[in-house]
Design a protein around this motif. Structure first.
Motif, PDB file in Angstrom:
ATOM      1  N   VAL A 113      62.176  64.201  55.719  1.00  0.00           N
ATOM      2  CA  VAL A 113      61.350  65.087  56.552  1.00  0.00           C
ATOM      3  C   VAL A 113      62.246  66.056  57.332  1.00  0.00           C
ATOM      4  N   ILE A 114      63.342  65.551  57.885  1.00  0.00           N
ATOM      5  CA  ILE A 114      64.276  66.417  58.612  1.00  0.00           C
ATOM      6  C   ILE A 114      64.819  67.503  57.684  1.00  0.00           C
ATOM      7  N   ASP A 115      65.223  67.114  56.467  1.00  0.00           N
ATOM      8  CA  ASP A 115      65.747  68.093  55.504  1.00  0.00           C
ATOM      9  C   ASP A 115      64.718  69.173  55.190  1.00  0.00           C
ATOM     10  N   GLN A 116      63.465  68.767  54.970  1.00  0.00           N
ATOM     11  CA  GLN A 116      62.421  69.741  54.646  1.00  0.00           C
ATOM     12  C   GLN A 116      62.163  70.696  55.810  1.00  0.00           C
ATOM     13  N   LEU A 117      62.165  70.173  57.024  1.00  0.00           N
ATOM     14  CA  LEU A 117      61.934  71.027  58.195  1.00  0.00           C
ATOM     15  C   LEU A 117      63.119  71.951  58.459  1.00  0.00           C
ATOM     16  N   GLN A 118      64.341  71.473  58.195  1.00  0.00           N
ATOM     17  CA  GLN A 118      65.502  72.339  58.355  1.00  0.00           C
ATOM     18  C   GLN A 118      65.456  73.473  57.329  1.00  0.00           C
TER      19      GLN A 118
ATOM     20  N   CYS B   8      62.664  74.800  56.246  1.00  0.00           N
ATOM     21  CA  CYS B   8      61.669  75.724  56.811  1.00  0.00           C
ATOM     22  C   CYS B   8      62.321  76.636  57.843  1.00  0.00           C
ATOM     23  N   LYS B   9      63.209  76.077  58.651  1.00  0.00           N
ATOM     24  CA  LYS B   9      63.900  76.891  59.654  1.00  0.00           C
ATOM     25  C   LYS B   9      64.799  77.914  58.969  1.00  0.00           C
ATOM     26  N   THR B  10      65.528  77.487  57.948  1.00  0.00           N
ATOM     27  CA  THR B  10      66.413  78.390  57.211  1.00  0.00           C
ATOM     28  C   THR B  10      65.621  79.529  56.575  1.00  0.00           C
ATOM     29  N   GLU B  11      64.441  79.215  56.046  1.00  0.00           N
ATOM     30  CA  GLU B  11      63.605  80.221  55.387  1.00  0.00           C
ATOM     31  C   GLU B  11      62.826  81.084  56.376  1.00  0.00           C
ATOM     32  N   GLY B  12      62.837  80.720  57.645  1.00  0.00           N
ATOM     33  CA  GLY B  12      62.173  81.520  58.654  1.00  0.00           C
ATOM     34  C   GLY B  12      60.703  81.213  58.858  1.00  0.00           C
TER      35      GLY B  12
ATOM     36  N   ASP C 137      62.303  77.511  65.315  1.00  0.00           N
ATOM     37  CA  ASP C 137      63.238  76.526  65.825  1.00  0.00           C
ATOM     38  C   ASP C 137      62.739  75.136  65.468  1.00  0.00           C
ATOM     39  N   LEU C 138      63.664  74.198  65.403  1.00  0.00           N
ATOM     40  CA  LEU C 138      63.336  72.800  65.131  1.00  0.00           C
ATOM     41  C   LEU C 138      64.051  71.935  66.151  1.00  0.00           C
ATOM     42  N   ASP C 139      63.276  71.174  66.898  1.00  0.00           N
ATOM     43  CA  ASP C 139      63.823  70.190  67.821  1.00  0.00           C
ATOM     44  C   ASP C 139      63.530  68.810  67.245  1.00  0.00           C
ATOM     45  N   ILE C 140      64.499  67.933  67.344  1.00  0.00           N
ATOM     46  CA  ILE C 140      64.318  66.556  66.877  1.00  0.00           C
ATOM     47  C   ILE C 140      64.560  65.646  68.070  1.00  0.00           C
ATOM     48  N   ASP C 141      63.532  64.886  68.428  1.00  0.00           N
ATOM     49  CA  ASP C 141      63.604  63.974  69.562  1.00  0.00           C
ATOM     50  C   ASP C 141      63.288  62.561  69.076  1.00  0.00           C
TER      51      ASP C 141
END
Length: 169
Positions: A27-32, A34-38, A42-46
């Motif tokens: 999930v983290i990889d997929q969201l990162q 998304c951030k790279t693709e714009g 931003d992505l925060d992970i808590d």
């Protein structure tokens, strides 16, 4: 009017059962990506624990989880859906001597994706509507669907494309 690019916050439960860590990493990889693709600004992970006492004093909530849950509940009411069973609620009574405090507790999911437009919650995953359950992966798919498409017009010879994509002589 320009569409605002949302930001995403992924919350992960600490001390997860074996086998969940690879899912969290995926999930983290997929969201990162998304951030790279714009598709997200931003992505925060808590991280958070397994549950939150809803009746304990504010000074024992250093992560502001109770405030966050309140925002999620407002989103839930506005969007006519439920966060149950992912966010389970229960009342607990101590049997004395133990360190469990009486009160209402919310069980926190292993993964939670919240999408924000500025400071306003736009979506929370997982959640359930009257028709279906929407998972973390549904949330990622919704973000990916925002990706702008780049249609290419291929022109061959001397034809001119029209609005319908056909050319008549």
């Amino acid at each position: 009017m320009t569409a605002t690019v949302p930001r995403a916050v992924l919350r992960l439960r600490t001390l997860v059962p074996r086998g969940i860590s690879p899912i969290q990493s995926d999930v983290i990889d997929q969201l990162q990506e998304c951030k790279t693709e714009g598709t997200i600004a931003d992505l925060d992970i808590d991280t958070w624990g397994s549950s939150m006492g809803m009746s304990i004093s504010n000074d024992r909530d250093s992560t502001d989880t109770r405030k966050l849950l309140s925002e999620f509940e407002q989103w839930e009411e506005t969007h006519n859906c439920t966060l149950n069973p992912a966010f389970g609620r229960s009342d607990t009574k101590s049997s004395g001597g133990g360190n469990i405090e009486d009160g209402t507790y919310t069980t926190l999911p292993l993964l939670c994706l919240a999408v924000y437009n500025d400071t306003t919650v736009q979506a929370v995953y997982p959640h359930r509507t009257s028709e279906e359950v929407r998972t973390i992966y549904d949330g990622i798919a919704a973000l990916e669907a925002r990706k702008p498409t780049r249609e290419q017009i291929e022109i061959t010879s001397s034809e001119k494309p029209t609005a319908t994509g056909t050319y008549s002589h």
